[in-house]
Design an enzyme around this catalytic site. Structure first.
Site, PDB file in Angstrom:
ATOM      1  N   PHE A   1      34.107 -52.223 -19.311  1.00 50.26           N
ATOM      2  CA  PHE A   1      34.614 -50.859 -19.102  1.00 50.26           C
ATOM      3  C   PHE A   1      33.924 -49.957 -20.110  1.00 50.26           C
ATOM      4  CE2 PHE A   1      37.201 -47.127 -19.621  1.00 50.26           C
ATOM      5  CZ  PHE A   1      37.443 -46.773 -18.295  1.00 50.26           C
TER       6      PHE A   1
ATOM      7  N   ASP B   1      29.186 -51.261 -27.339  1.00 46.37           N
ATOM      8  CA  ASP B   1      30.148 -50.193 -27.102  1.00 46.37           C
ATOM      9  C   ASP B   1      31.363 -50.462 -27.993  1.00 46.37           C
ATOM     10  OD1 ASP B   1      32.139 -48.526 -26.242  1.00 46.37           O
ATOM     11  OD2 ASP B   1      31.697 -48.755 -24.109  1.00 46.37           O
TER      12      ASP B   1
ATOM     13  N   LYS C   1      36.948 -42.452 -29.351  1.00 45.28           N
ATOM     14  CA  LYS C   1      38.388 -42.590 -29.601  1.00 45.28           C
ATOM     15  C   LYS C   1      38.779 -42.211 -31.035  1.00 45.28           C
ATOM     16  CE  LYS C   1      39.085 -45.970 -25.922  1.00 45.28           C
ATOM     17  NZ  LYS C   1      39.906 -45.338 -24.913  1.00 45.28           N
TER      18      LYS C   1
HETATM   19  C1  LIG Z   1      34.905 -49.693 -24.496  1.00 45.51           C
HETATM   20  C2  LIG Z   1      35.105 -48.314 -23.948  1.00 45.51           C
HETATM   21  N1  LIG Z   1      34.043 -47.528 -23.752  1.00 45.51           N
HETATM   22  C3  LIG Z   1      34.154 -46.271 -23.291  1.00 45.51           C
HETATM   23  C4  LIG Z   1      35.390 -45.743 -22.973  1.00 45.51           C
HETATM   24  C5  LIG Z   1      35.487 -44.352 -22.419  1.00 45.51           C
HETATM   25  O1  LIG Z   1      36.013 -43.478 -23.341  1.00 45.51           O
HETATM   26  P1  LIG Z   1      36.506 -42.014 -22.862  1.00 45.51           P
HETATM   27  O2  LIG Z   1      37.698 -42.248 -21.979  1.00 45.51           O
HETATM   28  O3  LIG Z   1      36.837 -41.290 -24.119  1.00 45.51           O
HETATM   29  O4  LIG Z   1      35.382 -41.402 -22.115  1.00 45.51           O
HETATM   30  C6  LIG Z   1      36.531 -46.535 -23.162  1.00 45.51           C
HETATM   31  C7  LIG Z   1      37.868 -46.015 -22.831  1.00 45.51           C
HETATM   32  O5  LIG Z   1      38.839 -46.701 -22.718  1.00 45.51           O
HETATM   33  C8  LIG Z   1      36.387 -47.853 -23.664  1.00 45.51           C
HETATM   34  O6  LIG Z   1      37.437 -48.647 -23.861  1.00 45.51           O
END
Ligand SMILES: Cc1ncc(COP(=O)(O)O)c(C=O)c1O
Length: 443
Positions: free
Chosen positions: A176, A264, A293
């Site tokens: 994700f 990520d 975040k």
């Molecule tokens: C690992 C990871 N990458 C990217 C994102 C996307 O972040 P945003 O919702 O701030 O775009 C998330 C959101 O849960 C995430 O858990």
């Protein structure tokens, strides 16, 4: 006279005579259903109103005696905005810094085409804490991933020499990375893709935590592969922790095949897993990584890409940009989000409180071994998975937890993630675990 009147603050905030403080949970739901997108299905019969302390929220629920009224109760925040609030709700140091900079320091809002002095503070702290050469600010978490994706492709063409248009980026199944078109193209979750195609090409997925599958793909197509982009721990997939030696082997394979390792850390970063960044758990260092975040201290969307000079340095003026990425307020908040992580030893607390939570959850698992299949986690990124039976329903657990004054949410039908603020106290961890124990008992 204007036909739109907006006045007041908090409960007195009113729009054309509709006072927010007068709305019942049902009325809030009706407005959202009629006037909002239908892309979320929030927990029913509850509306969050305000913060009580760093891990406690005040929620409004329907008054059982009068449907036109609501009652207020405390809710322990077991999710902290999907790890965006690692520093705790309304962290005083961050809030004070924001107020002071807006009020006294007269913080401007300017774009990146002119320098502002706060960018230097952010870059100095972000490069120091990540131990990376360069940092590029963005806004949402997905943007940090998307920019990493673009930079990896550019590196593939300009440094590795992949023929034009042939670059492949490899990802892990169950990933994700957010909701942009590139991120959903990368995803193997059908729900996030339905009727959003055609998708971004040049993507291949391998099973997570499977070195052999990655090696096979690298052997087959390595000359076209620019990067392996992966979460150090898969959060949305249900807190999937890889084998201890997985990333060591992945890192070696990437080096062998001249392929970038891109991580990520949007969910796993900022102390969440007991280290400042989760890759440190595995003794590896990515060439490029994305954070988001909690990079915004729980109050502002702030994200960034951090990485090696020879990778991030490939961006040229005009090739990338963002109006609000690293604007003065984001730079101040980003700097203070890092300061609090370091000064308040958030990673250390995540380790201590995470250990306590995992111990409690494992006790519940031992007691209800017919219901709980597995407890997983690192630091305060934890989850328990139930057996796949009709009565063991993650959503039912979320609703039950709310009745016991705890907010947490299932990630999948049978998995419930618990990821409270890293400032959570020992008593609050026990309160959280106690609620889980009661709800599991009732299933
Ligand atoms: C690992 C990871 N990458 C990217 C994102 C996307 O972040 P945003 O919702 O701030 O775009 C998330 C959101 O849960 C995430 O858990």
């Amino acid at each position: 006279m204007s036909d739109l009147l907006i006045n007041g603050f908090g409960d007195d905030l009113s729009v054309n005579g509709v006072r927010i403080g007068d709305l019942t949970p049902l009325e809030h739901e009706k407005i959202e259903k009629e006037k909002g997108g239908q892309n979320y299905a929030p927990l029913e019969n509850v509306v969050i109103s305000k913060v009580k302390d760093s891990s406690t929220l005040i929620a409004r629920k329907p008054d059982p005696h009068d449907i036109n009224k609501y009652i207020e109760s405390e809710i322990l925040d077991g999710l902290c905005c999907y790890s965006a609030v690692n520093q705790g709700q309304l962290n005083q140091t961050i809030v004070d810094a924001v107020i002071r900079h807006l009020d006294e320091e007269k913080l401007p809002t300017v774009p990146r085409s002119i320098r502002h002095k706060y960018m230097s503070a952010f870059l100095l702290s972000a490069t120091a804490v990540t131990k990376m050469d360069r940092v590029i600010p963005k806004v949402a978490g997905v943007e940090s991933w998307e920019l990493s994706f673009k930079i990896c492709r550019r590196w593939g063409y300009e440094v590795k020499g992949i023929p034009d248009g042939k670059a492949i980026i490899v990802g892990a199944k169950g990933n994700f990375h957010g909701r942009s078109l590139a991120a959903v193209s990368f995803s193997d979750d059908p729900e996030s893709k339905e009727n959003f195609g055609p998708f971004v090409p040049g993507i291949e997925l391998v099973p997570y935590n499977d070195v052999q599958a990655l090696e096979n793909l690298f052997n087959e197509k390595g000359e076209y592969i620019a990067a392996f982009m992966v979460e150090p721990i898969q959060g949305e997939a249900g807190v999937i922790v890889p084998d201890d030696d997985y990333f060591q082997k992945v890192s070696n394979l990437c080096k062998e095949h001249n392929i970038l390792l891109s991580m990520d850390e949007v969910q796993t970063g900022f102390g969440r897993t007991g280290k400042n960044f989760a890759h440190q758990l595995f003794g590896v260092k990515p060439d490029i990584m994305g954070c988001g975040k909690a990079a915004g201290g729980g109050i502002l969307p702030v994200s960034f890409v951090a990485g090696r000079d020879d990778v991030l340095g490939l961006l040229t003026p005009g090739s990338e940009g963002s109006t609000f990425g690293g604007y003065p307020l984001a730079s101040v908040v980003g700097t203070y989000a890092i300061k609090v992580m370091v000064d308040a030893k958030l990673a250390e607390n995540a380790n201590i409180r995470g250990g306590q939570l995992m111990k409690n959850l494992n006790q519940i698992k031992d007691q209800y071994s017919d219901k709980i299949m597995e407890v997983r986690g690192k630091g305060l990124l934890t989850a328990f998975e139930m057996f796949d039976e009709k009565k063991l329903d993650g959503h039912k657990v979320s609703v039950g937890l709310l009745d016991h004054g705890v907010y947490a949410k299932e990630t999948h039908h049978t998995t419930v993630r618990l990821a409270p603020a890293l400032t959570i106290t020992s008593d609050q961890i026990d309160q959280l675990s106690d609620a889980v124990g009661r709800v599991v008992a009732s299933l």
